[in-house]
Motif scaffolding. Sequence first.
Motif, PDB file in Angstrom:
ATOM      1  N   MET A 189      59.786  36.495  63.874  1.00  0.00           N
ATOM      2  CA  MET A 189      59.623  37.680  63.027  1.00  0.00           C
ATOM      3  C   MET A 189      59.952  38.923  63.847  1.00  0.00           C
ATOM      4  N   PRO A 190      60.747  39.862  63.269  1.00  0.00           N
ATOM      5  CA  PRO A 190      61.131  41.056  64.031  1.00  0.00           C
ATOM      6  C   PRO A 190      59.935  41.958  64.318  1.00  0.00           C
ATOM      7  N   ASN A 191      60.038  42.648  65.461  1.00  0.00           N
ATOM      8  CA  ASN A 191      58.997  43.595  65.863  1.00  0.00           C
ATOM      9  C   ASN A 191      59.081  44.841  64.978  1.00  0.00           C
ATOM     10  N   ILE A 192      57.915  45.405  64.615  1.00  0.00           N
ATOM     11  CA  ILE A 192      57.956  46.609  63.783  1.00  0.00           C
ATOM     12  C   ILE A 192      57.292  47.803  64.434  1.00  0.00           C
ATOM     13  N   TRP A 193      56.756  47.666  65.639  1.00  0.00           N
ATOM     14  CA  TRP A 193      56.089  48.783  66.306  1.00  0.00           C
ATOM     15  C   TRP A 193      56.457  48.701  67.781  1.00  0.00           C
ATOM     16  N   THR A 194      57.384  49.571  68.214  1.00  0.00           N
ATOM     17  CA  THR A 194      57.859  49.469  69.593  1.00  0.00           C
ATOM     18  C   THR A 194      56.723  49.776  70.564  1.00  0.00           C
ATOM     19  N   GLY A 195      56.747  49.085  71.676  1.00  0.00           N
ATOM     20  CA  GLY A 195      55.688  49.261  72.672  1.00  0.00           C
ATOM     21  C   GLY A 195      54.517  48.329  72.446  1.00  0.00           C
ATOM     22  N   THR A 196      54.535  47.614  71.320  1.00  0.00           N
ATOM     23  CA  THR A 196      53.480  46.639  71.073  1.00  0.00           C
ATOM     24  C   THR A 196      54.137  45.329  70.652  1.00  0.00           C
ATOM     25  N   LEU A 197      53.311  44.312  70.421  1.00  0.00           N
ATOM     26  CA  LEU A 197      53.843  43.031  69.964  1.00  0.00           C
ATOM     27  C   LEU A 197      53.615  42.847  68.467  1.00  0.00           C
ATOM     28  N   VAL A 198      53.457  43.947  67.737  1.00  0.00           N
ATOM     29  CA  VAL A 198      53.229  43.844  66.293  1.00  0.00           C
ATOM     30  C   VAL A 198      54.528  43.468  65.592  1.00  0.00           C
ATOM     31  N   THR A 199      54.464  42.388  64.801  1.00  0.00           N
ATOM     32  CA  THR A 199      55.656  41.909  64.102  1.00  0.00           C
ATOM     33  C   THR A 199      55.415  41.934  62.600  1.00  0.00           C
ATOM     34  N   TRP A 200      56.388  41.395  61.870  1.00  0.00           N
ATOM     35  CA  TRP A 200      56.303  41.349  60.416  1.00  0.00           C
ATOM     36  C   TRP A 200      55.120  40.531  59.920  1.00  0.00           C
ATOM     37  N   SER A 252      47.670  51.436  72.562  1.00  0.00           N
ATOM     38  CA  SER A 252      48.389  50.950  71.386  1.00  0.00           C
ATOM     39  C   SER A 252      48.780  49.475  71.550  1.00  0.00           C
ATOM     40  N   PHE A 253      49.074  49.053  72.784  1.00  0.00           N
ATOM     41  CA  PHE A 253      49.424  47.641  72.983  1.00  0.00           C
ATOM     42  C   PHE A 253      48.243  46.742  72.616  1.00  0.00           C
ATOM     43  N   ASN A 254      47.043  47.099  73.120  1.00  0.00           N
ATOM     44  CA  ASN A 254      45.852  46.298  72.812  1.00  0.00           C
ATOM     45  C   ASN A 254      45.531  46.322  71.326  1.00  0.00           C
ATOM     46  N   LEU A 255      45.689  47.512  70.719  1.00  0.00           N
ATOM     47  CA  LEU A 255      45.454  47.621  69.282  1.00  0.00           C
ATOM     48  C   LEU A 255      46.413  46.708  68.524  1.00  0.00           C
ATOM     49  N   GLY A 256      47.658  46.650  69.012  1.00  0.00           N
ATOM     50  CA  GLY A 256      48.645  45.755  68.385  1.00  0.00           C
ATOM     51  C   GLY A 256      48.208  44.304  68.458  1.00  0.00           C
ATOM     52  N   GLN A 257      47.676  43.893  69.626  1.00  0.00           N
ATOM     53  CA  GLN A 257      47.174  42.516  69.764  1.00  0.00           C
ATOM     54  C   GLN A 257      46.079  42.244  68.740  1.00  0.00           C
TER      55      GLN A 257
END
Lengths: 368, 306
Positions: free
Chosen positions: A203-214, A73-78
């Motif tokens: 921008m706030p994070n929207i998916w914990t465990g990843t770096l996905v933000t607004w 999920s972290f890589n997917l977030g990137q």
Amino acid sequence: VTTGQPAALPPRHRLEERLRSLTLPRGITLWSILRVLAALAATLIIFAILLQVLGTDFGTAFNAVTDSAFGNSFNLGQTLMIASILIATGLAAAIPFRAQLWNVGGEGQMWFGAFVTIGIALNLPKGMAPGLSVTICVIAAMVAGAVWGLVPGILKATINANEVITSLMMTFIAIELGNWAIDTIWPQGASNETMSVPANTLMPNIWTGTLVTWGLPLAVIAAIIAWAVMNRTKLGFEIRAVGLNPQSARMNGMSVSKVAIVTFALGGAFAGLAGAIFILGINSALPSGFPLNNFGYLGIAVALVARLSPLWIIPSAVLFAALRVGSDGLQASTGLSTTVGQILVALFVILLLGFRLIRFSYPEVASR
Amino acid sequence: VSPVQTLFSLGIALMVPMLFAALGEVIIEKSGVLNVGIEGVLLVGAFAAAVGVNYGNGSIWVGLLVAIGAGVVCGIILALLYVRLGTDQIVTGIMFNILAFGLTTTLAAKYVHASESAQFPDWHIPLLHDIPGVGNVLFDQDVLVYASIVLAALVFYLTRRTWFGLYSRAASEFPRAAESAGLNVWRLRYAAVIVGCVLAAVGGAELFANSGGFVAGYTNGRGFIALAIVVLARWNPFWVVAASLLFGVAQALQFEADKLGFLGDIPSHVLVALPYILVLAAVVFARGSRYPAAVGIPFRPTRSST
């Protein structure tokens, strides 16, 4: 030019005609699907040969790319965050391209957006509410991108200057401005990047465990707005009409100059958004090696593969973002440069062009 | 040697890559094709020269030969796309530039060492070299500088005084009429694109020689400046020389400004951006300049031929 149907086709063409006539729903023909597959196969074969030359085999590379792009999920977030940049730069190309105006300066409009984002973010009051400060920065970046896009747009509308040349020159000026920011205006010690923007502008994070933000939802909303503008407004109709035939659009009372100015401003605003997403949602500073990513130019590829349709830009951007993030994994495991992903993207689009899957209409010169 | 003389001497050396590229672009555009991929060809030329020098015992002539070969390959690929397949020239060119950037950067990281460099030999022209003031600026340059000036005259002759120039003018203004007069538009455009790409690649070799090594993305828009030079010069090779010199000197300023008194106070980033700003000014100045009517529009022959 009008071509009458020949009385009897030679055998090779008869087969081609039969393949062409097999139509699936929504106007997609079996023939076009075959050509997409052929383009894809050709891309992969050429790329596999290239990887052999570079001393890697295709299987290893494929695993490294897919693993680092989608492995967890972290890589997917990137991948999704890079995709949000490419969605925005893709829109920056797609909207002017629909009017057959070649805004190839998305790279510079994005840089100028990032430049202004940093300038505003560093100077906002420290106690400002995060939501407000992010909104201010994003709007400022979009205005900045629009201003940068307006220069080629206005030059096109007023003196019919070649927008390819002018928008590219604006790109190189913006990159130099960014370099100035890095080493003189907002330097960060000895490191090769600008100062980081303060925490209340991120921008706030929207998916914990990843770096996905607004940044991701913002880019998707931008694509939806662009779709609505293109398909549900009078302006969008004018843009498409000018793209199909400027002469007849003009004769029907539309202003080609207005369309040039508006599409460049809109495109620039979306590219500026890409800059804001990069600074506020991903990296928090402008690094000097950033131009190597060519996100602005890759946006053109994203837009073309999506056939300039704002909503198709979303999956197209995810695909190319996966290649970009995957190239990082490839670099880690094989030592190849991360620019290797750009080869694949460019090859694919060139072959799509070569197989006539991406086409534009032209006025017939002979009729003048 | 005064700083102004150094400035112009360096400006002449820096003008050469853009001059070669712009002369190639004149030939290509005069045949009815807009080659936006010129930036990529320049980059490939520089990379090929670096490879040639690296694996040819440091000889710049091997580098030049490899660059010419790479130019032919680029020309064939681009001609197939622009002419035979009739793809959109602007979009194809931009994608070719990304491809060239990706390929050269990836391959250079593996095969070319940035430290490896070679220069073209200088040629001091006897007698003329001794003219006070201008002698050591104009007549103390490397051989490619003189070659580029001779080439400008040749391109002028080719485009204005030969059958090729006449036919290509027809192919770029009104290809349908040229076709009905018996001209094979495609074959003419193939030739023009390949020759133009070879010239751009030679410019890339000079860029490599000037810079003392291959750097990723080193062209930095020189190919795009060449596109603007062609418009500014209105497709006249002699004006191309003048415009290239202007941009060469503008590029030289960033290296010499600190020795030129008042110019030393301008921030270096402004001087680096100066050539690009100058292009915008030039575009406004050259607003009456019109592309040949058929430039950028793929041509489909009435009968399928070649």
